[in-house]
Structure formats: structure tokens, C-alpha cells
Write a protein that holds these residues in place. Structure first.
Motif, PDB file in Angstrom:
ATOM      1  N   THR A  32      -7.930 -12.384  39.743  1.00 43.22           N
ATOM      2  CA  THR A  32      -8.863 -11.251  39.732  1.00 43.22           C
ATOM      3  C   THR A  32      -9.198 -10.881  38.284  1.00 43.22           C
ATOM      4  N   ILE A  33     -10.403 -10.344  38.095  1.00 41.56           N
ATOM      5  CA  ILE A  33     -10.807  -9.912  36.753  1.00 41.56           C
ATOM      6  C   ILE A  33     -11.603  -8.612  36.815  1.00 41.56           C
ATOM      7  N   GLN A  34     -11.308  -7.753  35.859  1.00 45.39           N
ATOM      8  CA  GLN A  34     -12.049  -6.493  35.744  1.00 45.39           C
ATOM      9  C   GLN A  34     -13.425  -6.779  35.143  1.00 45.39           C
ATOM     10  N   MET A  94      -6.807  -5.193  26.240  1.00 50.01           N
ATOM     11  CA  MET A  94      -5.408  -5.047  26.624  1.00 50.01           C
ATOM     12  C   MET A  94      -5.211  -4.051  27.770  1.00 50.01           C
ATOM     13  N   ARG A  95      -6.171  -3.132  27.970  1.00 46.94           N
ATOM     14  CA  ARG A  95      -6.024  -2.150  29.068  1.00 46.94           C
ATOM     15  C   ARG A  95      -6.333  -2.769  30.427  1.00 46.94           C
ATOM     16  N   ALA A  96      -7.070  -3.878  30.412  1.00 43.17           N
ATOM     17  CA  ALA A  96      -7.455  -4.492  31.699  1.00 43.17           C
ATOM     18  C   ALA A  96      -6.285  -5.286  32.257  1.00 43.17           C
ATOM     19  N   TYR A 146      -8.121  -9.304  30.081  1.00 45.47           N
ATOM     20  CA  TYR A 146      -9.515  -9.666  29.789  1.00 45.47           C
ATOM     21  C   TYR A 146     -10.469  -8.889  30.683  1.00 45.47           C
ATOM     22  N   GLU A 147     -11.680  -8.705  30.145  1.00 43.16           N
ATOM     23  CA  GLU A 147     -12.720  -8.029  30.923  1.00 43.16           C
ATOM     24  C   GLU A 147     -13.996  -8.843  30.822  1.00 43.16           C
ATOM     25  N   LEU A 148     -14.782  -8.776  31.871  1.00 40.43           N
ATOM     26  CA  LEU A 148     -16.072  -9.459  31.860  1.00 40.43           C
ATOM     27  C   LEU A 148     -17.160  -8.397  31.762  1.00 40.43           C
ATOM     28  N   GLN A 149     -18.083  -8.553  30.792  1.00 38.00           N
ATOM     29  CA  GLN A 149     -19.196  -7.602  30.665  1.00 38.00           C
ATOM     30  C   GLN A 149     -20.444  -8.274  31.216  1.00 38.00           C
TER      31      GLN A 149
END
Ligand code: 4AD
Ligand code: MG
Length: 436
Positions: free
Chosen positions: A48-50, A85-87, A91-94
Motif C-alpha cells: 500500500t502507498i499513501q 518519513m511520516r507516511a 514514501y508518498e505518491l503525488q
């Protein structure tokens, strides 16, 4: 959306895509919006990814679609990978492009629903993180069993599922109407395997197995998968060592391929690592009773089978699986021979898992004595003529041979640390359930 650069979510989490533009596709796992921004967690089979979806970066339609898409909607997203680092996962996807493939209706599964409701919704619940991890571990276990036997030169051999005989006692047979006759769903591959060792010598199989278990327990299914082996020329003690090696190999493979899944399930990885390298003890049934008497104050009459309660108490004294041999002959299946050294007991074994997961393997040397087997079957009220073909195997070049069966779901349950065997198989069948 361009097919190029389409990757799995895990490729992002591995850290090699930072600041790159990527395409992923999957399903909405969680979502909430606030003004001109939608925060979504996307899942695919790998993780899963934020994801943040901002109005400024998209067309109006794309943003409105993303905002109204409910959980479990399927979608394709293009975006830039950012370290955060909070995700969860780091990692986060924009998002720079969003295409909803299919808008989901309100998903029936929300938080804190009863186990029965979740079983009714099993076709949807298998998307959950927990069941996904279990199914991945199960796949590793099944693969490991095939590898284990094939690497040792065993042939895969298939037996019929519709059988005229019982193997493990008539009381758990599922009857099937067969034209004008009746047959039973397979309780075990074993009797047919005993015919095939005369040509192949070393064989194995993994297949669906059926038992009409009349009691409701957390360890019994009506349909389960058994991984069996049968081998010519070997005795009981030789096959117990193969069973130990097999279970350790399975553990090592799961530790190699499924660390992330074990973590999701909250399993103690170092404990499993220790077991995969340990020596598994072998004791006799009579010794097991002594432990129960001496250390657990239990008074069990010699001759009684070990029930769940006794197995669990016994295993308080061991950290690894234990092989228990020489159960009382009288309570054993008809094909188990008596031990020449201790004729009240059978040349048989169970392997019992630690921490209350119970019997994971059962097997024996095979009787070569047609008269003894005939008497046992008569006592059970069986029609002897149905076993004539089986007795032929003792008439034409009979040889010593042995084999065992490993309960795939029992092993999944133990390695995954599950409370109930139902979660070790995607669609469980029990006395109370055959749907969906
Ligand atoms: O001990 P069992 O009944 O042994 C046999 O069927 C032999 N004919 C096997 C052989 O020698 N080839 O079953 C073997 C294993 C058990 O140890 C247990 O792990 C599993 O199959 N098992 C079940 N698992 C889930 N639900 C059930 N109802 C099970 N019954 C047995
Ligand atoms: Mg058994």
C-alpha cells in the motif's frame, strides 16, 4: 495512461523510485478529502502507498472523480514519488494523473464486524491485508512442499477423488451419488499411493481432502489440503526424519520470502527462525503420558487417544514440533501395523506443533498382514470385497513401505499464528458453512 513505467507499489517502497514519475494501478484502501486535496491509500497485490491528489495538479474531472471515488474503487494513477518519513512505508505518491477504472458501491465491510459477517463476505474480505498476507504465505508453503519432494527425486502422483473405500474411518466420509452407486470423497490419497510405490517407489501429492467432521473446532475443516508422501523400502523412523526436514524446509522458505507478511500478522520472526534450525525431538505415546502425569498432573488411561487438551498440555514442555510414535494399536486406522517390539502399539507417528496448534502431520509404516487388516476392517463393519484390490498389493511382490500426510492448513495456521483454521484457507468449508 501510458503503459510505460507502470510498476508495483512495492517497487516504490523499495526506495529506488524517489523523485521519479511512475504509474501504478490498484484499489482505494482508504480515502478522505479536505477541500482541494484528497488523501488516499492505494493498494495492489504488493503493498500500500499513501497518495495525495491535489486539485491544482489535475483536470477538474479527474479531481472530482478522485474525490467521489469510494474505497475499493479501482484506479490508475500517475505521480511523483517523494520520500516522506511520516507516511507508512516511508514514501508518498503525488498524483499528476488519475483515472478511475470502476467506481465501487459503498463497501459492505467496515470496521469491527463479526467473524460470521466476514465469513459471509469472504469473497470481498479476501482483499484484506491479513488474508492477503496469509494467502501469500500459503502459496510459499505449497511451493516449498513441491520443491522439497521434487529435489529429493519424488514423483508427483495423482489419486482419484471419488473413492469406493474409507481410509481413516467410516464416520467422517462424505457420500457422493455415483450414477446408480455410491462413492466417497477422498479422505486420503494413501491407499492409491500404496499401489503406485510398486512402480515409482518415491511419490508425493498435494490435494483436496474431505472429512465430515461433526464437531465444531478451531482446527478442523470439512475440506482441506493434505500433502502426502509414500515411499518404498523405508521404515517408520526414516520417514519421521523426512517429515522433520520437510517442516523445517517449509519454515525456512517462509522466512526467506514472507518476512513482511509475518510482520503484518504480528508473528515473532526470531522464534520461527530458531525453530527452523532446531532439532525436533521424538518421543513415544507412553513417554508423552508420563510427561502429562509427572508435569501436568493428568491421569490418562493408557490406550486413550491424545485429545486437543492433552496435546496442548504436552506441548507446554517443548518449543519445537515433537514427533510422537507408537500410539495404542487399537485406536489406529486399519492399515497401521503393530510394533514387533511392543505389540500393543502401532508403528505410527503424529507430529505435534508447539503453542497449541496440534497435530500437523500423521503417518505410519504400512501393515503387510492381510489377515490382521481384514479383522480390523470387519470390526469396523466394512465390506471386505471393497478392499480386495488393496490386499492385492500385499500379494504381488509386497515390500516394506511407509508414508505420511501433512495438513497444509494446520501448518499455515501455526506459521501464521492464527486463532482459527478457517483463516488458513481462502474459502473455508465446515460443518456450518459451505458458502460463498
Ligand atoms: O492423521 P491423518 O488422518 O492421516 C491420514 O489421512 C493418513 N492417511 C496420511 C498418510 O499417511 N498418507 O491426516 C493427516 C493430517 C493431520 O495430521 C492433520 O494435520 C490434517 O491432515 N488433518 C486435517 N486438517 C484440517 N481439517 C481436518 N478435518 C483434518 N483432518 C486431518
Ligand atoms: Mg491423525
Amino acid at each position: 495512461m501510458a503503459k510505460t513505467n507502470r510498476i508495483k507499489i512495492d517497487d516504490i517502497l523499495q526506495g529506488k523510485k524517489t523523485d521519479k514519475i511512475v504509474n501504478i494501478r490498484g484499489w482505494i484502501y482508504r480515502t478522505r478529502s479536505s477541500g482541494n486535496i484528497v488523501f488516499t491509500i492505494i493498494r495492489d497485490s504488493s503493498g500500500t502507498i499513501q497518495t495525495t491528489i491535489k486539485k491544482d495538479n489535475l483536470s477538474d474531472k479527474e479531481f472530482e472523480d478522485a474525490k467521489k471515488a469510494l474505497i475499493e474503487s479501482s484506479l490508475e494513477i500517475q505521480g511523483t514519488v517523494k520520500k516522506d518519513m511520516r507516511a507508512p512505508g516511508g514514501y508518498e505518491l503525488q498524483a499528476s494523473k488519475v483515472k478511475i477504472i470502476s467506481f465501487a458501491e459503498p463497501f459492505p465491510i467496515v470496521k469491527d464486524q463479526s467473524p460470521e459477517f466476514l465469513l459471509d463476505q469472504r469473497h470481498l474480505w479476501i482483499r484484506s491485508q491479513k488474508l492477503t498476507s496469509i494467502m501469500k504465505i500459503r502459496s510459499t508453503i505449497v511451493g516449498a512442499i513441491h520443491r522439497f519432494f521434487r529435489d529429493k527425486g519424488y514423483y508427483e502422483f495423482d489419486a482419484p477423488v471419488l473413492q469406493p473405500n474409507q481410509c481413516e474411518g467410516g464416520s467422517t466420509l462424505f457420500e457422493v451419488k455415483y450414477y446408480d452407486n455410491k462413492t466417497y470423497l477422498s479422505q486420503s490419497w494413501q491407499l492409491y499411493a500404496e499401489a503406485a510405490v510398486f512402480s515409482l517407489e518415491k511419490i508425493y501429492n498435494m490435494g483436496p481432502t474431505f472429512r465430515a467432521e461433526k464437531s465444531k473446532t478451531s482446527r478442523h475443516l470439512s475440506e482441506f489440503w493434505m500433502a502426502e508422501m509414500e515411499v518404498a523400502w523405508m521404515d517408520l523412523y526414516a520417514i519421521t526424519e523426512i517429515a522433520k526436514e520437510e517442516v523445517k524446509f517449509i519454515l525456512k522458505e517462509v522466512l526467506k520470502h514472507n518476512k513482511k507478511d509475518l510482520e503484518i500478522l504480528g508473528q515473532d520472526i526470531s522464534k520461527l527462525e530458531k525453530i527452523s534450525k532446531a532439532k525436533f525431538p521424538t518421543i513415544t505415546y507412553t513417554e508423552a503420558l508420563k510427561i502429562l502425569e509427572g508435569k501436568e498432573n493428568m491421569d490418562i488411561k493408557w490406550g486413550k487417544d491424545l485429545r486437543t487438551l492433552e496435546e496442548d498440555k504436552l506441548m507446554k514442555h517443548f518449543e519445537t514440533p515433537v514427533v510422537v510414535t507408537n500410539y495404542p494399536l487399537k485406536i489406529m486406522a486399519f492399515y497401521k501395523p503393530s510394533d514387533p517390539i511392543d505389540s500393543e502399539t502401532a508403528l505410527c507417528f503424529d507430529m505435534i506443533a508447539p503453542e497449541g496448534y496440534g497435530e500437523i502431520v500423521g503417518g505410519s509404516q504400512r501393515s503387510l498382514n492381510v489377515d490382521e487388516m481384514t479383522n480390523r476392517l470387519k470390526e469396523m463393519g466394512e465390506k471386505i470385497e471393497n478392499y480386495d484390490w488393496y490386499f492385492d498389493l500385499r500379494r504381488y511382490g509386497s515390500i516394506p513401505h511407509s508414508g505420511y500426510g501433512l495438513g497444509v492448513e494446520r501448518v499455515v495456521m501455526w506459521i501464521c499464528g492464527l486463532d482459527n483454521i478457517k483463516d488458513s484457507i481462502p474459502f473455508p468449508r465446515t460443518i456450518l458453512r459451505y458458502k460463498p
